[in-house]
Design an enzyme around this catalytic site. Structure first.
Site, PDB file in Angstrom:
ATOM      1  CG  HIS A 299      -1.813   1.169   1.353  1.00 25.83           C
ATOM      2  ND1 HIS A 299      -3.119   1.163   0.912  1.00 25.83           N
ATOM      3  CD2 HIS A 299      -1.603   2.405   1.865  1.00 25.83           C
ATOM      4  CE1 HIS A 299      -3.663   2.349   1.146  1.00 25.83           C
ATOM      5  NE2 HIS A 299      -2.756   3.122   1.733  1.00 25.83           N
ATOM      6  CD  GLU A 300       1.419   3.289   3.744  1.00 28.47           C
ATOM      7  OE1 GLU A 300       1.427   4.402   3.181  1.00 28.47           O
ATOM      8  OE2 GLU A 300       0.449   2.876   4.419  1.00 28.47           O
TER       9      GLU A 300
HETATM   10  N1  TRP Z   1      -1.619   8.030   4.299  1.00 34.82           N
HETATM   11  C1  TRP Z   1      -1.523   6.963   5.249  1.00 34.82           C
HETATM   12  C2  TRP Z   1      -1.942   5.699   4.519  1.00 34.82           C
HETATM   13  O1  TRP Z   1      -3.059   5.386   4.393  1.00 34.82           O
HETATM   14  C3  TRP Z   1      -2.406   7.138   6.440  1.00 34.82           C
HETATM   15  C4  TRP Z   1      -1.805   7.854   7.579  1.00 34.82           C
HETATM   16  C5  TRP Z   1      -0.695   7.532   8.213  1.00 34.82           C
HETATM   17  C6  TRP Z   1      -2.301   8.959   8.275  1.00 34.82           C
HETATM   18  N2  TRP Z   1      -0.473   8.380   9.255  1.00 34.82           N
HETATM   19  C7  TRP Z   1      -1.442   9.259   9.299  1.00 34.82           C
HETATM   20  C8  TRP Z   1      -3.394   9.734   8.123  1.00 34.82           C
HETATM   21  C9  TRP Z   1      -1.661  10.290  10.190  1.00 34.82           C
HETATM   22  C10 TRP Z   1      -3.611  10.786   8.988  1.00 34.82           C
HETATM   23  C11 TRP Z   1      -2.748  11.064  10.009  1.00 34.82           C
HETATM   24  O2  TRP Z   1      -1.183   5.050   3.938  1.00 34.82           O
HETATM   25 ZN    ZN Z   2      -2.877   5.090   2.120  1.00 34.85          ZN
END
Ligand code: TRP
Ligand code: ZN
Length: 870
Positions: A299-300
């Protein structure tokens, strides 16, 4: 009640930024309590005649200069959330110097410290806690970063992009300079500094470029990063093959930290992970952990294109990156672990988390129209329902056209901050068709109900499907329209064999996009069984007017494994929610399961899934008003009865499944372990009525004693929950002693106990909160107790209200220092209107206690307020 209700941000108010920041230079002089951040921003005016308003929170401003001239105090204005400079030129360099205190930052947002290291979390709006900036995703900038810190304590100094230079900075300090050539929004900025071990590898991309891969972990833990590294390389390969996406930097890094509000974060070239979603070895990680690590690593990584290269114009478009990236990671997991079981698990998660959300007071569209705190919108709706919409588009246009549309999307929007309209436009661009009606899936909240009444005409040999759809009102959306619902379907005979239609077809796709419709199928030889919504082709609640024998036919032989599982779940739901189920149906259900368990063509992983009865929260969605005690008792009763009826089969299969000597995390081996543990659970479900309790106790204790991996250990403890008393306690104690120095395993130890569906759990949880290892400041540990407890339906919903009081106390405690994490646990209280008394009144009271609390965070206030409004 709060009176200073904060103003929501609205999608309709979107305005492009007044200034752009083509170049960003940051200089960090790290110190735990007094970190200096110097920012040099090259800025260009986009709107004439407006002041410059930068966002910044918890920053101590030291100096502000424009084009090298320090400003007088009268030339700018600082509030708790902004820095305003009334007069600025059209093009200039803004320099600010601020001081921040990472060691005091328990919000885990911005720059903070975890296990003695510096790390950052900027999504969604954390960058403003690091420096003054236009902290919004449509401001894309090129970053150059210099980090300086004492060399001995912080040997690794990491940021995004490529490492340009390192050197000594005097006084035992050293520095590193990083440059990220790609324009990015500030929420993708990252910095890590500290002592870390590194696990290294490399990947050669499809165009032949060698990319260095580095995973940084706690010292001594490097070997536990091996599986994540393997998953990363498989992800990189898969994204090239399935989407034509190649990695773009020469270096890709992941850092695992223990203190993190969410799962992981896709910062450009420097992903940061919650250690619980990265570190794994057989002794400490379950198969579920391996599976989640694989999917989160993917995912990342996939965000590098869906999120980073093409980012979001504003936070209302969050699902542009999240829904698409979840859909992409689901495709990857399915390719690694099997389509059918992966789909079943995804749908199970959707129903467990998204459906309840979408039917309650927190229901919101996949693209919300307003928010107070965007952190509150990292929801199952945006992630999971967002992914379902992408999947429906793919189902509708077909795999090949889908790939063309995605290629078009990435090419047309590369380097920009895009909208959902841009995404959907790519499907129009490659098909020439209008996709406006599909966009409605993003705009309209609520789960559509799809009803099908099949009508067979024996003389004409036709089957008419009478279709009806309806979406109930949701907050702010009283009137709903019909959505395009792709229905993939086939027909079966009563004994589960495929029955052709329309001149020999065995499966077809129909997109149903009106309130009602009739679909006529021809050449249907006999009265058929309908298998509709195969592979769960749309995120809807389906009901079919049919005799119960049809569901049995699908369990016996539906060619679509998803619907086979689905039919069994439906039968189980009926048997549990019926206070006096038909004995013949129970017997037939047990026989159908028996046949599945003994069917050699079915995978063990599938058998484990079909054995798992619907969860209590799943069942609650079918009951009005919800009586958690009734659901619990009925579910236990059905399980006990199945245990009795299937005892011979279960015991025979269990004995055949002795684990191999060497551990492999692959899907096949994991499937066998999950099946074996499911069988053990089924066997032990008969404990209360058994006339040989010592034998069952021995079986569960032997499973525990002989376990050579964490999956089997957890399976044994869960089996021992049926026994309780000394055997259960002995296993817990030995588990604790064995793993007391393994924080990630101690998290499991807390979660297991908090999730135990026994009335004793309430008392146990009360005492666990004073356990020396309990720590509300570490989100992983806090969630391991509190979230697991709030998900434990029959215990959380204790008629005394003590469960609600416990959750309320915990939310309010954590809200004082980490609102983002506290707010995520408001949801279990939010659906109070659906429960019977005394639950409904007690839950409402808990919410009222929360909203009446002084100094409540915006995060918790928004959700608790909405929950009470209804
Ligand atoms: N973008 C991240 C993901 O879904 C989600 C995320 C990680 C996030 N840390 C966060 C969202 C802190 C809000 C705040 O892969
Ligand atoms: Zn994400």
């Amino acid at each position: 009640m709060r009176t200073d209700t904060p103003q929501p941000v609205r999608l309709v108010d979107y305005k492009a930024p007044d200034f752009s920041i083509p170049d960003t230079e940051l200089d960090f002089a790290l110190a735990p309590e007094t970190t200096r951040v110097t920012a040099r921003l090259r800025m260009e005016r986009q709107t004439a005649g407006v002041p410059l308003v930068l966002m910044g929170e918890r920053l101590k401003l030291i100096r502000v200069a424009i084009d090298g001239r320090a400003l007088e105090a009268t030339e700018y204005q600082v509030t708790a959330e902004t820095l305003t400079i009334a007069n600025v030129p059209d093009a200039f360099v803004l320099e600010t110097e601020v001081e921040i205190n990472p060691s005091d930052n328990k919000t885990l947002e911005g720059l903070y410290m975890s296990s003695g290291r510096y790390c950052t979390q900027c999504e969604a709006e954390g960058f403003r806690k690091i420096t003054y900036f236009l902290d919004r995703p449509d401001v894309l900038s090129r970053y150059r970063v210099r980090v300086e810190a004492p060399k001995a304590a912080f040997p690794h100094l990491l940021s995004n992009g490529n490492l340009i230079e390192t050197g000594e900075a005097g006084d035992g300090r050293h520095f590193a300079r990083w440059e990220d050539p790609f324009f990015k929004p500030c929420y993708l900025f990252a910095l890590v500094a500290g002592e870390l071990d590194v696990f290294e590898d490399s990947f050669t991309t499809m165009s032949g470029r060698k990319v260095d891969l580095r995973i940084f972990v706690d010292t001594g833990m490097a070997q536990r990063a091996a599986y994540a590294m393997d998953a990363l390389k498989r992800s990189m390969k898969w994204d090239e093959e399935a989407y034509g996406r190649e990695y773009d930097l020469d270096l890709f890094m992941i850092v695992a930290v223990r203190d993190f509000n969410f799962g992981a974060m896709e910062n450009k070239g420097l992903n940061i992970f919650n250690a619980s979603l990265l570190l794994a070895d057989p002794a400490t990680a379950t198969d579920l952990d391996y599976e989640r690590i694989e999917s989160v690593v993917a995912h990342e990584y996939f965000h590098n294109w869906s999120g980073n290269r093409v980012t979001c114009r504003d936070w209302f478009q969050l699902c542009l990156k999240e829904g698409l990236t979840v859909y992409r990671d689901q495709g990857f997991s399915a390719s690694q672990r099997g389509e059918a079981t992966a789909r079943i698990k995804d749908v199970r998660a959707l129903r467990a988390r998204q459906f309840p959300e979408d039917s309650g007071p927190l229901s919101h569209p996949v693209r919300p129209s307003s928010y107070v705190k965007i952190d509150n919108f990292y929801t199952a709706t945006i992630y999971e329902k967002g992914a379902e919409i992408v999947g429906m588009l793919r189902t509708f246009v077909g795999a090949e056209t889908y790939r063309k549309a995605l290629d078009h999307y990435f090419a047309a929007n590369d380097g920009t901050a895009a909208t959902l309209e841009d995404f959907v436009a790519s499907f129009s661009a490659v098909t020439g068709k209008d996709f406006a009606s599909w966009l409605q899936w993003y705009v309209q909240a609520g789960t559509p109900r799809l009803h099908i009444r099949p009508e067979y005409d024996a003389t004409a040999k036709t089957l008419t499907l009478h279709l009806r759809q309806q979406t109930l009102p949701t907050p702010g959306q009283p009137d709903k329209i019909a959505l395009p619902i792709p229905i993939r379907f086939g027909l079966l005979t009563e004994d589960g064999k495929p029955m052709p239609f329309d001149g020999g077809k065995t499966e077809a796709l129909h997109v149903f996009d009106t309130e009602t419709a009739e679909l006529v199928l021809h050449d249907v030889a006999g009265a058929p069984v309908l298998s509709a919504l195969r592979h769960f082709s749309a995120p809807v609640i389906l009901t079919i007017d049919e005799p119960v024998s049809h569901a049995f036919a699908r369990v016996r032989g539906d060619a679509d494994p998803f619907n086979r599982w689905e039919a069994a779940q439906g039968l189980a739901r009926g048997l549990i929610l019926d206070a006096k189920p038909d004995a013949a149906h129970v017997a037939a259900f047990a026989e159908a399961l028996d046949a599945c368990l003994n069917d050699d063509r079915l995978e063990p992983a599938f058998k484990a899934l079909i054995l798992a009865l619907p969860t209590e929260s799943d069942l609650a969605q079918m009951m009005n008003p919800i009586d958690p005690a009734f659901i619990h008792a009925r579910r236990v009763a059905l399980k006990a009865e199945l245990s009795q009826r299937l005892s011979v089969t279960a015991r025979t299969l269990y004995d055949q499944l002795d684990p191999p000597l060497t551990f492999s995390p692959d899907a096949g081996a994991a499937g066998r372990r999950s099946f074996r543990n499911a069988l053990l659970d089924l066997i032990l479900a008969g404990f209360a009525h058994s006339d040989d309790k010592p034998a069952l106790t021995n079986l569960a204790e032997a499973h525990f004693a002989r376990a050579t991996n964490m999956t089997d250990m957890v399976g044994a403890i869960q089996a021992l929950m049926h026994i309780q008393g000394l055997p259960y306690q002995r296993a817990l104690d030995s588990f604790y002693l064995h793993f007391r120095n393994e924080p990630l395993v101690i998290d499991k130890w807390f979660a297991l106990q908090a999730g135990c569906p026994h009335p004793e759990t309430l008392k146990r949880v009360e005492s666990l909160k004073t356990h020396p290892d309990f720590d509300a400041r570490t989100p992983n540990r806090w969630r391991s107790l509190v979230q697991a407890f709030a998900g434990n339906q029959s215990v959380f919903h204790d008629p005394s209200g003590e469960g609600y009081a416990f959750l309320t106390e915990q939310i309010l405690k954590v809200d004082t220092f980490n609102p983002m994490t506290a707010a995520r646990l408001v949801e279990p209280l939010s659906r109070f209107r659906f429960y019977s008394e005394p639950y409904t009144g007690l839950m409402r009271k808990a919410l009222e206690t929360i909203t009446a609390t002084p100094k409540l965070s915006k995060n918790v206030a928004e959700l608790a307020g909405k929950a009470l409004e209804g």
